[in-house]
Design a protein around this motif. Structure first.
Motif, PDB file in Angstrom:
ATOM      1  N   GLU A  96      -0.741   1.693   9.644  1.00  0.00           N
ATOM      2  CA  GLU A  96      -0.127   2.849   8.989  1.00  0.00           C
ATOM      3  C   GLU A  96       0.055   3.946  10.029  1.00  0.00           C
ATOM      4  OE1 GLU A  96      -0.855   4.343   4.782  1.00  0.00           O
ATOM      5  OE2 GLU A  96      -1.942   5.829   5.966  1.00  0.00           O
ATOM      6  N   ARG A 142      -1.298   2.620   2.723  1.00  0.00           N
ATOM      7  CA  ARG A 142      -2.527   2.779   1.947  1.00  0.00           C
ATOM      8  C   ARG A 142      -2.308   3.650   0.721  1.00  0.00           C
ATOM      9  NH1 ARG A 142      -6.620   5.196   6.175  1.00  0.00           N
ATOM     10  NH2 ARG A 142      -4.711   6.323   6.760  1.00  0.00           N
ATOM     11  N   ASP A 196      -8.528   1.878  -0.609  1.00  0.00           N
ATOM     12  CA  ASP A 196      -7.147   2.130  -0.199  1.00  0.00           C
ATOM     13  C   ASP A 196      -6.654   1.056   0.763  1.00  0.00           C
ATOM     14  OD1 ASP A 196      -7.243   4.350  -1.775  1.00  0.00           O
ATOM     15  OD2 ASP A 196      -7.438   5.789  -0.135  1.00  0.00           O
ATOM     16  N   TRP A 197      -7.520   0.615   1.673  1.00  0.00           N
ATOM     17  CA  TRP A 197      -7.133  -0.465   2.589  1.00  0.00           C
ATOM     18  C   TRP A 197      -6.973  -1.790   1.831  1.00  0.00           C
ATOM     19  CZ3 TRP A 197      -4.693  -0.458   6.816  1.00  0.00           C
ATOM     20  CH2 TRP A 197      -4.889   0.515   7.801  1.00  0.00           C
ATOM     21  N   ALA A 219      -3.679  -1.931   0.295  1.00  0.00           N
ATOM     22  CA  ALA A 219      -2.634  -2.256   1.276  1.00  0.00           C
ATOM     23  C   ALA A 219      -2.612  -3.747   1.577  1.00  0.00           C
ATOM     24  CB  ALA A 219      -2.847  -1.452   2.553  1.00  0.00           C
ATOM     25  N   ARG A 256      -6.818  -3.777  10.851  1.00  0.00           N
ATOM     26  CA  ARG A 256      -6.372  -2.513  10.279  1.00  0.00           C
ATOM     27  C   ARG A 256      -6.247  -1.458  11.375  1.00  0.00           C
ATOM     28  NH1 ARG A 256     -10.970  -2.035   5.548  1.00  0.00           N
ATOM     29  NH2 ARG A 256     -10.257  -3.758   4.175  1.00  0.00           N
TER      30      ARG A 256
END
Length: 915
Positions: free
Chosen positions: A247, A682, A691-692, A695, A709
């Motif tokens: 991200e 996320r 949140d991860w 994703a 990540r």
């Protein structure tokens, strides 16, 4: 009122002595050749100009503003397309003026005054056309003039045409542009790519080269480029790719950040990296950025290829067939002449988002422009007389040797769903930009639809046109007969395939279903589907599509589904037999078949598998579960598709509940490395680990052995640069109040505003309410689904004017990249909750109930907010006209940016104070 219309002097340039006309929603201006200026209401001046054939810019748009269905006019954009084919220009008077180096007009009178000068400048350019191009342009212009082209006389004069017209054969040759295109050059097969890794320092060094010595120091971008290198490490186990989720906050510069390691890997390993985006607009931006990597256009043309589906490119056989109708359709010379000029100038034949002007579709009509692409899968591949010059085939061949291929999610995933690219090969290295769209792209690619339109289209592909229309859709018999050879087995199978195709809906199926009838097993099934939907679906009086659950089925539906399964078996089996017979010929005659015939047979086998066998087997599987249980990984429903208040299609639909499962299997697990990147991967729930995980679920990483990540924060100071306002005293279900809020906020900002909507109907209603007021405030207002201009062009128009406003839906929420003051305000009509349909209901239950709704909504708000600040000196406000905005959605916005709940008056004052 009079004014001067000075034109550049030239004996061969003669601008038509007609008035120039421009119009806005509230006012129109007509400037006569003698300098007299008339101003008045659009409808009044529209009636005055109806028989004057005035100079205009974008005749369809001008007609709409005048309240007319059409307008006979000298459209300066047509002249631009003739004089400067395959060249970009904004379809406005100001855009034309700037493209030609003329002073930018600021009001309606100056816009009208500039149109004759634009026309004169373009005609001057026509006078300078060289050699063969001049001869061809002259022949085209004669044919176009005979067809009624208003610019025919002035263009012929500029070309110095004297006396009689060219011989008919010369005019025909000018349209036969395919004869002058270069042929495909063949190359020996490339060696497989190597597996050497890319080190972080190497990526940083390449990034520094791309940026140049004068670039500002951006440590976040270098960190991002270094993190992305993990996707280019050698794979260690089968079906275990290196997948990196990265991200990158807005402003990091992720495009060059991933180009750096991707280009290092491609150069070192002599391999190809596929860079996939969701929008064609980003494909175009990427193409521009890659000019930094390959400054030499010739080298860039070798190393970089833009790839899209076949339906995006000009089909030379379609063009030839259109040209063959010229003797009986002389007016067709006008659009075909402009298409011929473009076809010789285009970089790659891309009609959608390439160098073909989107506004030309509005002017020529879809049938004479994008309709010349292969939009129905009728390509006959090497059987086509233009195969060796085919623009699509050139792109396919070039992509095999390119270092970087810029594609889109739809192409990459559909090709993977079908087993590979055109030659059955899958890339090993991917970069998926706009990675937050992978879930939706996979959802589309791996779904199945047993509908009237899908089944009727397959029948047409197999049997050809049955209604007497002139088309090259001659069916499978014409494509396969000469490839069968002496094989009785193949000949018998072909006959059985054509017989089996008759179980599919024939011409007139739509009318028969609408009358409650149906002919044959497929139409009978679809008729009962329609009956069940109409019996149970809500909202039948509205314009929107209808749907209902499959279970419990109405009486006879399960029986009809079983009968259809049996009938489709009568197509499935002979298609399999035909494929086996053709493959047997490849083996039996391996030593005698010429390469072209072999290639055609292989192509036909692939087409039968992709176009017939795969969908038929999916339909049969769907039929077998009607009346029983749908497999747990799928969700089925029955639906009637509507558009403009009319029923367009009816059918049974099947989607994966989690479409990243087939994505992981068909794409990710077969690759060696994937970088999935976005500014909005996320969720913003407040729980970093959750949140991860969200994703990973949305991108398919959750279905792979391991992933990496990476997150690089935005360098922008959002609390100092932005405000988020929730308006608490505007009822979102009272459209005239919503419209008033848009008007006041747009005026307070002085333009530079993007209005986002959750429904097309709401957008159109607001546009009707505020168009005149915006015009009175001298703020140009553009609108998706209203102006009849493609979204990418609308964004270009919006970007070019600092005080313009733009209304749009989902395409604008993600597809707008407008740095600077041209975008300083975003207004969203309401919280963009997911639509509560059957598919969403199933996913909501699977992915966590209300938390799934919240995640989807936060991501949409996050994507919309991300349009606001694109560079360090941008400032702006994000306004939501929904008092029901819950505080738990606040994670959609960057840390430190608080949600302020205010009345409309305070919001207006806040916006005015920020600007």
């Amino acid at each position: 009122m009079t004014t001067d219309q000075t034109l550049p002097p030239s004996s061969s340039v003669s601008v038509p002595p007609v008035p120039a006309l421009v119009a806005s929603p509230r006012r129109a201006v007509l400037v006569h050749p003698d300098g007299e200026v008339e101003e008045g209401e659009p409808a009044v001046l529209g009636r005055r100009a109806a028989d004057l054939r005035p100079l205009v810019c974008h005749a369809p748009g001008t007609a709409a503003r005048l309240g007319r269905e059409s307008l006979r006019a000298h459209d300066v954009l047509e002249l631009f397309a003739f004089a400067r084919p395959a060249r970009f220009v904004l379809p406005t008077a100001a855009g034309l003026a700037e493209a030609l180096g003329l002073e930018r007009p600021e009001d309606l009178v100056s816009q009208a005054l500039v149109l004759p000068r634009v026309a004169a400048a373009l005609l001057h350019e026509v006078t300078a056309l060289p050699g063969r191009e001049r001869s061809d342009a002259r022949s085209l212009a004669f044919a176009m003039a005979r067809g009624g082209w208003m610019w025919g006389g002035p263009v012929l004069a500029a070309l110095g045409a004297q006396g009689d017209a060219p011989h008919a054969a010369s005019m025909v040759r000018a349209f036969r542009v395919w004869e002058r295109l270069t042929e495909i050059s063949e190359h020996a097969p490339d060696v497989p790519a190597g597996n050497h890794p890319v080190e972080g320092g190497e990526a940083r060094a390449r990034l520094a080269d791309l940026l140049g010595p004068a670039a500002e120091d951006r440590p976040q971008q270098a960190d991002y480029a270094s993190a992305a290198t993990a996707a280019f490490a050698p794979r260690e186990k089968r079906a275990a790719p290196h997948m990196v989720l990265a991200e990158a906050g807005t402003g990091v510069g992720k495009t060059l950040g991933y180009i750096a390691p991707a280009s290092v890997w491609a150069d070192r390993n002599e391999g190809t990296v596929w860079i996939s985006t969701f929008t064609r607009n980003l494909q175009r931006q990427l193409d521009g950025e890659l000019g930094r990597l390959y400054p030499d256009p010739a080298e860039k043309n070798r190393r970089v290829v833009i790839r899209k589906g076949r339906e995006n490119y000009l089909c030379l056989l379609n063009l030839e067939e259109a040209v063959s109708r010229l003797p009986t359709q002389p007016a067709a010379a006008i659009p075909l002449g402009l298409m011929a000029r473009w076809a010789l100038a285009t970089r790659d034949g891309d009609l959608i988002g390439g160098d073909f002007p989107g506004w030309l579709v509005d002017i020529l009509g879809r049938g004479w422009s994008v309709g010349l692409a292969d939009r129905r899968g009728e390509c006959i591949f090497s059987a086509c007389p233009h195969f060796n010059r085919c623009m699509i085939e050139k792109a396919v061949r070039r992509a095999r040797r390119a270092r970087l291929v810029v594609a889109n999610h739809a192409l990459v995933l559909v090709q993977a769903a079908l087993g590979g690219l055109e030659d059955g090969v899958l890339p090993t290295r991917y970069v998926f930009d706009e990675g937050h769209h992978l879930f939706d792209a996979a959802d589309s690619a791996f779904s199945a639809h047993l509908s009237g339109a899908e089944t009727a289209e397959l029948r047409r592909w197999l049997l050809g046109a049955e209604d007497g229309s002139r088309t090259r859709a001659r069916g499978l018999k014409a494509r396969a007969e000469e490839l069968i050879g002496e094989s009785n087995r193949a000949a018998e199978a072909l006959v059985e395939v054509l017989q089996g195709a008759r179980v599919l809906p024939g011409p007139g199926w739509h009318a028969r279903l609408g009358e409650g009838g149906g002919k044959g097993p497929t139409e009978r099934f679809l008729s009962l589907v329609r009956e069940q939907v109409l019996a149970r679906a809500r909202g039948q009086d509205g314009p929107y599509s209808l749907e209902t659950e499959v279970t419990p089925p109405v009486p006879e539906l399960a029986e009809a589904a079983a009968a259809l399964d049996v009938a489709l078996h009568g197509l499935d089996l002979p298609v399999s037999n035909l494929m086996k017979a053709l493959e047997a010929r490849l083996d039996d005659e391996a030593s005698t078949l010429d390469p072209t015939t072999r290639q055609r047979i292989e192509g036909l086998v692939r087409s039968l598998d992709r176009r017939v066998l795969r969908p038929v087997r999916a339909w049969r599987a769907m039929c077998r579960t009607v009346g029983s249980e749908t497999p747990p990984e799928f969700v089925d429903w029955l639906g009637i598709e509507r558009a403009y208040g009319r029923d367009m299609d009816v059918g049974l639909h099947r989607h994966w509940i989690d479409p990243t499962v087939p994505f992981a299997e068909a794409v990710a697990s077969r690759a060696h490395g994937l970088l999935v990147t976005s500014a909005t991967l996320r969720d913003g729930s407040g729980d970093a680990e959750a949140d991860w995980r969200a994703a990973e679920r949305r991108t398919g990483a959750a279905h792979l052995p391991h992933g990496i990540r990476a997150a690089v924060p935005s360098p922008f100071d959002y609390p100092a640069q932005t405000r988020v306002l929730v308006v608490t005293d505007v009822r979102k279900d009272t459209l005239h109040r919503v419209a008033a809020a848009y008007r006041e906020l747009f005026i307070a900002a002085g333009g530079g505003a993007l209005g986002l909507f959750t429904a097309i109907g709401r957008l159109r209603a607001v546009h009707r309410h505020i168009a005149a007021d915006m015009d009175a405030a001298d703020l140009p207002l553009y609108a998706q689904h209203v102006d009849g201009i493609d979204p990418a062009t609308l964004v270009d128009m919006f970007r070019a004017e600092e005080n313009a406003c733009l209304l749009g839906t989902d395409a604008m929420r993600d597809g707008v990249d407008v740095p600077g003051r041209s975008l300083r305000l975003i207004v969203f009509d309401r919280v963009p909750w997911p639509r509560p349909d059957i598919l969403h209901k199933a996913r909501r239950a699977h992915f966590g109930g209300r938390a799934y709704d919240d995640m989807m909504t936060r991501l949409r708000l996050k994507q919309a907010f991300g349009r606001l600040v694109r560079r360090a000196d941008d400032r702006g406000a994000f306004v939501l006209l929904d008092p029901m905005m819950p505080s738990r959605l606040g994670g959609a916005f960057p840390d430190g940016v608080s949600i302020e709940r205010v009345g409309l008056a305070e919001a207006v004052e806040t916006v005015r104070g920020m600007m």
